[in-house]
Design a protein around this motif. Structure first.
Motif, PDB file in Angstrom:
ATOM      1  N   GLN A   1       2.240   1.668  -3.415  1.00  0.00           N
ATOM      2  CA  GLN A   1       1.185   2.164  -4.305  1.00  0.00           C
ATOM      3  C   GLN A   1       1.081   3.677  -4.208  1.00  0.00           C
ATOM      4  O   GLN A   1       1.021   4.381  -5.214  1.00  0.00           O
ATOM      5  CB  GLN A   1      -0.177   1.564  -3.911  1.00  0.00           C
TER       6      GLN A   1
ATOM      7  N   ARG B   1      -0.870  -7.596   2.930  1.00  0.00           N
ATOM      8  CA  ARG B   1      -1.888  -8.020   1.972  1.00  0.00           C
ATOM      9  C   ARG B   1      -1.372  -9.117   1.072  1.00  0.00           C
ATOM     10  O   ARG B   1      -0.228  -9.098   0.642  1.00  0.00           O
ATOM     11  CB  ARG B   1      -2.257  -6.836   1.068  1.00  0.00           C
ATOM     12  N   GLY B   2      -2.243 -10.074   0.755  1.00  0.00           N
ATOM     13  CA  GLY B   2      -1.924 -11.073  -0.247  1.00  0.00           C
ATOM     14  C   GLY B   2      -2.810 -10.874  -1.451  1.00  0.00           C
ATOM     15  O   GLY B   2      -3.422  -9.825  -1.618  1.00  0.00           O
ATOM     16  N   ARG B   3      -2.880 -11.899  -2.314  1.00  0.00           N
ATOM     17  CA  ARG B   3      -3.732 -11.820  -3.500  1.00  0.00           C
ATOM     18  C   ARG B   3      -5.191 -11.695  -3.113  1.00  0.00           C
ATOM     19  O   ARG B   3      -5.607 -12.182  -2.062  1.00  0.00           O
ATOM     20  CB  ARG B   3      -3.585 -13.092  -4.318  1.00  0.00           C
ATOM     21  N   LEU B   4      -5.985 -11.065  -3.979  1.00  0.00           N
ATOM     22  CA  LEU B   4      -7.443 -11.024  -3.847  1.00  0.00           C
ATOM     23  C   LEU B   4      -7.888 -10.469  -2.508  1.00  0.00           C
ATOM     24  O   LEU B   4      -8.872 -10.918  -1.917  1.00  0.00           O
ATOM     25  CB  LEU B   4      -8.028 -12.435  -4.048  1.00  0.00           C
TER      26      LEU B   4
ATOM     27  N   LEU C   1       2.758 -10.669  -5.125  1.00  0.00           N
ATOM     28  CA  LEU C   1       1.552  -9.916  -5.493  1.00  0.00           C
ATOM     29  C   LEU C   1       1.964  -8.839  -6.486  1.00  0.00           C
ATOM     30  O   LEU C   1       2.726  -7.941  -6.141  1.00  0.00           O
ATOM     31  CB  LEU C   1       0.965  -9.279  -4.228  1.00  0.00           C
ATOM     32  N   THR C   2       1.491  -8.952  -7.724  1.00  0.00           N
ATOM     33  CA  THR C   2       1.871  -7.982  -8.752  1.00  0.00           C
ATOM     34  C   THR C   2       0.704  -7.061  -9.034  1.00  0.00           C
ATOM     35  O   THR C   2      -0.349  -7.507  -9.464  1.00  0.00           O
ATOM     36  CB  THR C   2       2.262  -8.699 -10.055  1.00  0.00           C
ATOM     37  N   GLU C   3       0.889  -5.783  -8.783  1.00  0.00           N
ATOM     38  CA  GLU C   3      -0.168  -4.821  -9.038  1.00  0.00           C
ATOM     39  C   GLU C   3       0.303  -3.781 -10.049  1.00  0.00           C
ATOM     40  O   GLU C   3       1.499  -3.579 -10.237  1.00  0.00           O
ATOM     41  CB  GLU C   3      -0.626  -4.175  -7.734  1.00  0.00           C
ATOM     42  N   LEU C   4      -0.664  -3.150 -10.660  1.00  0.00           N
ATOM     43  CA  LEU C   4      -0.405  -2.305 -11.819  1.00  0.00           C
ATOM     44  C   LEU C   4      -1.079  -0.961 -11.655  1.00  0.00           C
ATOM     45  O   LEU C   4      -2.206  -0.884 -11.190  1.00  0.00           O
ATOM     46  CB  LEU C   4      -1.011  -3.025 -13.036  1.00  0.00           C
TER      47      LEU C   4
ATOM     48  N   TYR D   1      -6.485 -17.075 -16.577  1.00  0.00           N
ATOM     49  CA  TYR D   1      -5.838 -15.787 -16.327  1.00  0.00           C
ATOM     50  C   TYR D   1      -5.538 -15.594 -14.849  1.00  0.00           C
ATOM     51  O   TYR D   1      -4.548 -15.021 -14.453  1.00  0.00           O
ATOM     52  CB  TYR D   1      -6.724 -14.631 -16.810  1.00  0.00           C
ATOM     53  N   SER D   2      -6.472 -16.072 -14.017  1.00  0.00           N
ATOM     54  CA  SER D   2      -6.346 -15.822 -12.588  1.00  0.00           C
ATOM     55  C   SER D   2      -7.187 -16.857 -11.867  1.00  0.00           C
ATOM     56  O   SER D   2      -8.362 -17.027 -12.179  1.00  0.00           O
ATOM     57  CB  SER D   2      -6.858 -14.411 -12.298  1.00  0.00           C
TER      58      SER D   2
ATOM     59  N   THR E   1       4.829 -11.194 -12.493  1.00  0.00           N
ATOM     60  CA  THR E   1       4.655 -12.163 -11.402  1.00  0.00           C
ATOM     61  C   THR E   1       5.601 -13.339 -11.632  1.00  0.00           C
ATOM     62  O   THR E   1       6.253 -13.839 -10.702  1.00  0.00           O
ATOM     63  CB  THR E   1       3.199 -12.687 -11.381  1.00  0.00           C
TER      64      THR E   1
ATOM     65  N   LYS F   1       0.832  -1.199   0.000  1.00  0.00           N
ATOM     66  CA  LYS F   1       0.000   0.000   0.000  1.00  0.00           C
ATOM     67  C   LYS F   1       0.876   1.262   0.000  1.00  0.00           C
ATOM     68  O   LYS F   1       0.612   2.220  -0.723  1.00  0.00           O
ATOM     69  CB  LYS F   1      -0.879  -0.017   1.245  1.00  0.00           C
TER      70      LYS F   1
ATOM     71  N   ALA G   1       1.884  -6.881 -18.202  1.00  0.00           N
ATOM     72  CA  ALA G   1       2.252  -6.690 -16.795  1.00  0.00           C
ATOM     73  C   ALA G   1       2.222  -7.986 -15.972  1.00  0.00           C
ATOM     74  O   ALA G   1       3.095  -8.199 -15.124  1.00  0.00           O
ATOM     75  CB  ALA G   1       1.359  -5.622 -16.160  1.00  0.00           C
ATOM     76  N   PRO G   2       1.238  -8.893 -16.205  1.00  0.00           N
ATOM     77  CA  PRO G   2       1.226 -10.113 -15.388  1.00  0.00           C
ATOM     78  C   PRO G   2       2.486 -10.979 -15.537  1.00  0.00           C
ATOM     79  O   PRO G   2       2.786 -11.804 -14.686  1.00  0.00           O
ATOM     80  CB  PRO G   2      -0.015 -10.861 -15.900  1.00  0.00           C
TER      81      PRO G   2
END
Lengths: 328, 328
Positions: free
Chosen positions: A99, A121-124, A193-196, A319-320, A155, A96, A151-152
């Motif tokens: 971010q 934080r983890g995924r989802l 955890l990959t965020e965009l 995809y996920s 990961t 966070k 971007a993915p």
């Protein structure tokens, strides 16, 4: 930590196998030998074990497994990754924080690191157990000039970097479970955890979160994790220097990142497949909306998407999802 | 504004063509007629013109072009979009505020709106002139369950929503310049900025920024904008009620968004192409790295990517660029 002390620590790390004279240190840094001696004393107070031998000088014997900016910098061999390091003893979530920093314009290669996360934080949106002093909780900010659909792949790049670094530092051979877990003998000890952040079709920033159980004792794990999670210490029977592992991960990441930007996803795909536990196995993939696809894991495609072949021979692109690997 | 006053204002807007009795208002809301009278007086003090006729009741004659939560709510006809409204008289950037709110879990349909931005943002980090009291500066947070490569379609969806709403409120027919500008007779008065927060391949939030010059006088524009920018008031020769335009945009956006989720991009693509100025024209597209592609604009594909056909007949996909339309 002062810049001079930082510099001395870096010299001690660099000459870890040998003595370095107070004169040489004072020449390199441009301060008095008395100043060197004072900083060495301070480092000892901070938990470093430093041998001091008349006419030979100083030698670093042991460093505390205490994270600090100075310690990370001291052994950092990257060109840019981690050179801007935001370290906090305690933080709600490195992801966070990263971010917000990225949104506010933080430069490529910025790393956020904490000794403890109070709401990791983890995924989802899942939580990630991140107790004090035992793990690596960090987030990297990178700004590759790529379209968003790629971007993915980061990961997978990150998973490869972590597997390589863990092997280098601990000797343990671990495996990747698509998309973002790293396991040792079937138990998870790393989450990615990959965020965009993107503007229209352009990547503005990718924020890569990496959580690793390094020196935690299994007894200290929450009850629900004891059977499915592990730590490097629990598996190897010895504690590891987190700073060293961080430095190796950043180096491995930077090298793969360069390869990715210069040559594309090919090498990373190959490495990833060689480490993947799930390929060639029967997989149950449960997507966010509850659909379950069962099939044989064929591989990943050039976007890092998992390909499952069901019993009718149809290929499904995943995809996920959460995946479960059939024990057969 | 108090909840009761809010409710009264909403009733007045709803019955704008007729008188509504104090008794009816007090019955509907469940407060005394004296309380109704007091709130009506307060609204008058805030700039509303309300006719009060013995034995008939109250009727809204005119509302100030002063943005407020209450005024937006009062005429809102959407199901969810804008129901959570974050309004500030002054803000650095609605887009940045919305980014932070989305990161912190703000619900789908949240709208951030300001009367003035002190550091408004446009595409590619450019600034956006957003003076007090004359424009619409807002950002919408939506959370569609779509893969990330579809996110740029929302720039196009938004452009269509704005064109429709502007036509409805002002009668002006405007045109879309790919990807994110809306022009009237060749001059820009709307900018759209679509940003994305994603986790791996999943959209977490799309933040749509919309900036519209509504009532600004051209004379008040910065020198460098006078020849290329305009406002609705400058073109129509009359001022418009910003709240009404906001309400129409939110309604149009919500309807198109529903169509998008139910039926896909087809309808929006058709509408977009019917409003697009650039199709069938010679275009120069300059990408972020400086490459210029020249060609005939063929259309957009299903991802919202611009297709340019160069003189050798080769089709170029333009993901992101500044475009210039040849005058011939």
């Amino acid at each position: 930590m002062s810049k001079t002390k930082n510099h001395i620590l870096k010299l001690l790390f660099k000459n870890r196998n040998d003595y370095i004279s107070g004169q040489k240190i004072s020449d390199e840094i441009g301060c008095s030998r008395t100043a060197v001696w004072k900083h060495i004393k301070e480092l000892e107070n901070e938990g470093y074990t430093i041998a001091s031998v008349h006419k030979r000088g100083y030698k670093l014997i042991d460093a505390p497994d205490q994270l600090s900016e100075a310690k990370i910098y001291a052994g950092l061999t990257t060109k840019t990754l981690g050179h801007h390091l935001v370290y906090q003893d305690e933080i709600p979530s490195t992801q966070k924080k990263a971010q917000h920093l990225a949104e506010d314009g933080a430069e490529e290669g910025t790393v956020v690191l904490a000794d403890e996360q109070t709401s990791g934080r983890g995924r989802l949106g899942r939580s990630w157990h991140s107790p004090k002093g035992t793990g690596i909780w960090m987030s990297l900010i990178i700004r590759p000039d790529i379209p968003i659909h790629k971007a993915p792949q980061f990961t997978l790049l990150t998973a490869v970097a972590v597997v390589k670094a863990v092997k280098h530092v601990t000797g343990l051979d671990c495996e990747i479970k698509w998309p973002n877990d790293i396991l040792y003998k079937g138990k998870k000890f790393v989450g990615i955890l990959t965020e965009l952040q993107a503007e229209a079709a352009d990547v503005k920033a990718i924020i890569v979160g990496i959580g690793i159980n390094v020196n935690a004792a299994i007894d200290d794990f929450p009850e629900e994790l004891k059977d499915i999670a592990t730590s490097l210490r629990a598996e190897a029977g010895t504690a590891f220097d987190r700073a060293e592992l961080i430095q190796e991960i950043l180096k491995a990441f930077e090298d793969l990142y360069k390869s990715y930007m210069d040559e594309g996803f090919g090498l990373i795909k190959l490495l990833w497949e060689s480490y993947a536990i799930s390929l060639g196995r029967q997989i149950y993939a449960r997507t966010a909306n509850g659909t379950v696809v069962q099939g044989l894991a064929q591989g990943i495609n050039d976007e890092g998407v998992l390909l499952l072949k069901d019993k009718d021979g149809k290929i499904h692109k995943i995809y996920s999802a959460d995946i479960e690997i059939s024990s057969q």
